[in-house]
Design a protein around this motif. Sequence first.
Motif, PDB file in Angstrom:
ATOM      1  N   VAL A 187       8.793  46.932  54.313  1.00 50.84           N
ATOM      2  CA  VAL A 187       7.486  46.289  54.133  1.00 50.84           C
ATOM      3  C   VAL A 187       7.020  46.448  52.693  1.00 50.84           C
ATOM      4  O   VAL A 187       7.165  47.502  52.072  1.00 50.84           O
ATOM      5  N   ARG A 188       6.450  45.382  52.166  1.00 51.09           N
ATOM      6  CA  ARG A 188       5.823  45.379  50.843  1.00 51.09           C
ATOM      7  C   ARG A 188       4.328  45.116  51.015  1.00 51.09           C
ATOM      8  O   ARG A 188       3.924  44.421  51.946  1.00 51.09           O
ATOM      9  N   ASP A 189       3.539  45.617  50.086  1.00 51.78           N
ATOM     10  CA  ASP A 189       2.092  45.386  50.177  1.00 51.78           C
ATOM     11  C   ASP A 189       1.611  44.300  49.232  1.00 51.78           C
ATOM     12  O   ASP A 189       0.410  44.039  49.151  1.00 51.78           O
ATOM     13  N   ASP A 190       2.547  43.640  48.516  1.00 55.48           N
ATOM     14  CA  ASP A 190       2.139  42.629  47.536  1.00 55.48           C
ATOM     15  C   ASP A 190       2.316  41.207  48.038  1.00 55.48           C
ATOM     16  O   ASP A 190       2.111  40.240  47.294  1.00 55.48           O
ATOM     17  N   GLY A 191       2.732  41.039  49.298  1.00 55.90           N
ATOM     18  CA  GLY A 191       2.881  39.714  49.880  1.00 55.90           C
ATOM     19  C   GLY A 191       4.161  38.997  49.540  1.00 55.90           C
ATOM     20  O   GLY A 191       4.425  37.916  50.086  1.00 55.90           O
ATOM     21  N   ARG A 192       4.991  39.563  48.681  1.00 56.55           N
ATOM     22  CA  ARG A 192       6.231  38.871  48.292  1.00 56.55           C
ATOM     23  C   ARG A 192       7.298  39.023  49.371  1.00 56.55           C
ATOM     24  O   ARG A 192       7.382  40.044  50.047  1.00 56.55           O
ATOM     25  N   ALA A 208      10.221  34.709  57.479  1.00 54.81           N
ATOM     26  CA  ALA A 208       9.182  35.633  57.035  1.00 54.81           C
ATOM     27  C   ALA A 208       7.974  34.876  56.498  1.00 54.81           C
ATOM     28  O   ALA A 208       6.822  35.227  56.790  1.00 54.81           O
ATOM     29  N   ARG A 209       8.231  33.829  55.742  1.00 54.67           N
ATOM     30  CA  ARG A 209       7.119  33.046  55.199  1.00 54.67           C
ATOM     31  C   ARG A 209       6.370  32.302  56.305  1.00 54.67           C
ATOM     32  O   ARG A 209       5.139  32.170  56.256  1.00 54.67           O
ATOM     33  N   ALA A 210       7.097  31.824  57.306  1.00 55.00           N
ATOM     34  CA  ALA A 210       6.436  31.144  58.427  1.00 55.00           C
ATOM     35  C   ALA A 210       5.556  32.109  59.205  1.00 55.00           C
ATOM     36  O   ALA A 210       4.452  31.749  59.648  1.00 55.00           O
ATOM     37  N   LEU A 211       6.005  33.350  59.375  1.00 55.57           N
ATOM     38  CA  LEU A 211       5.191  34.344  60.068  1.00 55.57           C
ATOM     39  C   LEU A 211       3.959  34.697  59.243  1.00 55.57           C
ATOM     40  O   LEU A 211       2.859  34.865  59.800  1.00 55.57           O
ATOM     41  N   ALA A 244       2.417  32.647  57.217  1.00 56.08           N
ATOM     42  CA  ALA A 244       1.515  31.503  57.310  1.00 56.08           C
ATOM     43  C   ALA A 244       0.819  31.449  58.665  1.00 56.08           C
ATOM     44  O   ALA A 244      -0.365  31.086  58.756  1.00 56.08           O
ATOM     45  N   ALA A 245       1.533  31.822  59.731  1.00 55.88           N
ATOM     46  CA  ALA A 245       0.958  31.749  61.074  1.00 55.88           C
ATOM     47  C   ALA A 245      -0.068  32.833  61.335  1.00 55.88           C
ATOM     48  O   ALA A 245      -0.976  32.639  62.145  1.00 55.88           O
ATOM     49  N   THR A 246       0.065  33.967  60.654  1.00 56.06           N
ATOM     50  CA  THR A 246      -0.796  35.116  60.956  1.00 56.06           C
ATOM     51  C   THR A 246      -1.800  35.439  59.859  1.00 56.06           C
ATOM     52  O   THR A 246      -2.755  36.177  60.102  1.00 56.06           O
ATOM     53  N   GLY A 247      -1.567  34.935  58.650  1.00 57.86           N
ATOM     54  CA  GLY A 247      -2.474  35.240  57.547  1.00 57.86           C
ATOM     55  C   GLY A 247      -2.341  36.639  56.991  1.00 57.86           C
ATOM     56  O   GLY A 247      -3.208  37.100  56.232  1.00 57.86           O
ATOM     57  N   THR A 248      -1.255  37.332  57.310  1.00 57.44           N
ATOM     58  CA  THR A 248      -1.079  38.684  56.786  1.00 57.44           C
ATOM     59  C   THR A 248      -0.916  38.667  55.273  1.00 57.44           C
ATOM     60  O   THR A 248      -0.394  37.713  54.697  1.00 57.44           O
ATOM     61  N   SER A 249      -1.358  39.741  54.650  1.00 54.84           N
ATOM     62  CA  SER A 249      -1.186  39.881  53.203  1.00 54.84           C
ATOM     63  C   SER A 249       0.057  40.692  52.856  1.00 54.84           C
ATOM     64  O   SER A 249       0.344  40.896  51.673  1.00 54.84           O
ATOM     65  N   LEU A 250       0.782  41.148  53.862  1.00 56.88           N
ATOM     66  CA  LEU A 250       1.971  41.962  53.623  1.00 56.88           C
ATOM     67  C   LEU A 250       3.178  41.084  53.320  1.00 56.88           C
ATOM     68  O   LEU A 250       3.204  39.893  53.644  1.00 56.88           O
ATOM     69  N   GLY A 251       4.177  41.684  52.708  1.00 58.33           N
ATOM     70  CA  GLY A 251       5.432  41.022  52.419  1.00 58.33           C
ATOM     71  C   GLY A 251       6.583  41.873  52.899  1.00 58.33           C
ATOM     72  O   GLY A 251       6.403  42.835  53.652  1.00 58.33           O
ATOM     73  N   ALA A 252       7.793  41.533  52.461  1.00 60.87           N
ATOM     74  CA  ALA A 252       8.961  42.281  52.924  1.00 60.87           C
ATOM     75  C   ALA A 252      10.136  42.096  51.984  1.00 60.87           C
ATOM     76  O   ALA A 252      10.301  41.029  51.369  1.00 60.87           O
ATOM     77  N   ASP A 253      10.944  43.145  51.884  1.00 60.43           N
ATOM     78  CA  ASP A 253      12.293  43.051  51.337  1.00 60.43           C
ATOM     79  C   ASP A 253      13.233  42.837  52.508  1.00 60.43           C
ATOM     80  O   ASP A 253      13.086  43.456  53.573  1.00 60.43           O
ATOM     81  N   ILE A 254      14.210  41.946  52.313  1.00 59.63           N
ATOM     82  CA  ILE A 254      15.171  41.607  53.372  1.00 59.63           C
ATOM     83  C   ILE A 254      16.581  41.751  52.816  1.00 59.63           C
ATOM     84  O   ILE A 254      16.903  41.177  51.773  1.00 59.63           O
ATOM     85  N   TRP A 300       4.553  44.425  60.603  1.00 57.95           N
ATOM     86  CA  TRP A 300       3.301  43.970  59.993  1.00 57.95           C
ATOM     87  C   TRP A 300       2.115  44.121  60.948  1.00 57.95           C
ATOM     88  O   TRP A 300       0.977  43.889  60.548  1.00 57.95           O
ATOM     89  N   ASN A 301       2.404  44.446  62.210  1.00 61.52           N
ATOM     90  CA  ASN A 301       1.353  44.593  63.220  1.00 61.52           C
ATOM     91  C   ASN A 301       0.545  43.301  63.366  1.00 61.52           C
ATOM     92  O   ASN A 301      -0.683  43.312  63.485  1.00 61.52           O
ATOM     93  N   THR A 302       1.273  42.174  63.378  1.00 66.75           N
ATOM     94  CA  THR A 302       0.597  40.874  63.486  1.00 66.75           C
ATOM     95  C   THR A 302       0.363  40.450  64.934  1.00 66.75           C
ATOM     96  O   THR A 302      -0.382  39.493  65.182  1.00 66.75           O
ATOM     97  N   GLY A 303       0.973  41.103  65.892  1.00 72.11           N
ATOM     98  CA  GLY A 303       0.558  41.000  67.282  1.00 72.11           C
ATOM     99  C   GLY A 303       0.888  39.727  68.033  1.00 72.11           C
ATOM    100  O   GLY A 303       0.288  39.459  69.074  1.00 72.11           O
ATOM    101  N   LEU A 304       1.838  38.930  67.559  1.00 68.40           N
ATOM    102  CA  LEU A 304       2.199  37.716  68.291  1.00 68.40           C
ATOM    103  C   LEU A 304       3.140  38.055  69.447  1.00 68.40           C
ATOM    104  O   LEU A 304       3.977  38.948  69.347  1.00 68.40           O
TER     105      LEU A 304
END
Length: 292
Positions: free
Chosen positions: A60-65, A86-89, A91-101, A131-135
């Motif tokens: 997990v990243r905190d910069d949204g990238r 990752a980008r679709a998730l 957009a669907a949830t509005g999270t500000s978190l990002g990720a390294d993959i 991300w705890n986005t809860g879907l």
Amino acid sequence: MPSDAPSPPHRPDDSAWTHHPAPAKLNLFLHITGRRPDGYHLLQTVFQLLDWGDDIALRVRDDGRIVRTAGPHDVPPEHDLTVRAARALQAATGTSLGADIAITKRIPAGGGFGGGSSDAATVLVMLNRRWNTGLGPDALAAIGLALGADVPVFVHGRSAWAEGVGERLVPLDLPPRWYLLVDSGVHVPTATLFQAPDLTREAPSATISDFVSGHLRGNVFAPVLRRRDPRIAEALDALSAFGEAQVTGTGGGLFVAFDNPVAAQAACDALAPRWRVRVARGIDRSPLLQDA
């Protein structure tokens, strides 16, 4: 923009990497029963999950990238289904978190074994958790369907009967089987196959009972692929010495089913000098469900 560049060495959130499975699949049969008004083909198939596949590492990243730090060299990061998932998730949830993959590929691209779709599903399921986005699974499957018709079955994580464009799923408990898999090395674009003039598009609609009774067999794309590429014809002929040789999906991946692993491995050893082969066991539940 996503890139393969290494992640910055310092972040407020320097979460540890976590590692997750992305299992392969087979289509035990595949028929086309018609078309929707929008032109999409209507399918009937059975997805069999396998105990072999890719590995996905996430941090997990905190910069949204969204940064793909490792992956297939012939797929640009911006086209990679994991990055798009990752980008679709996001957009669907509005999270500000990002990720390294980071992707460890074992499933051959374009073979019909579902590698890209499974990788995308693993990213959706596990980033939703991290991300705890809860879907829920249905919402994640809907996001995945926009990425590819096979993504929902991997999100739900069960071998299944599938209809529609592949999104209407009924979980199945399938008999124990071991599969000899062959990668013919042939990659025909899916769109090209669906446009083939010799493709059968009006198979009669069938039922799960038809499959269980053994009346449903074959892959509608097999004769098209056999006529178009001699490598697939040669591989199917070689496999036929050991059982009913089949094509999976719309790719150049082939398989034969066995009732026990000893017979499957013996056939694998016999074909290994000529083909890229391996044995995998069928599973009804994805190992991803244990992580999620």
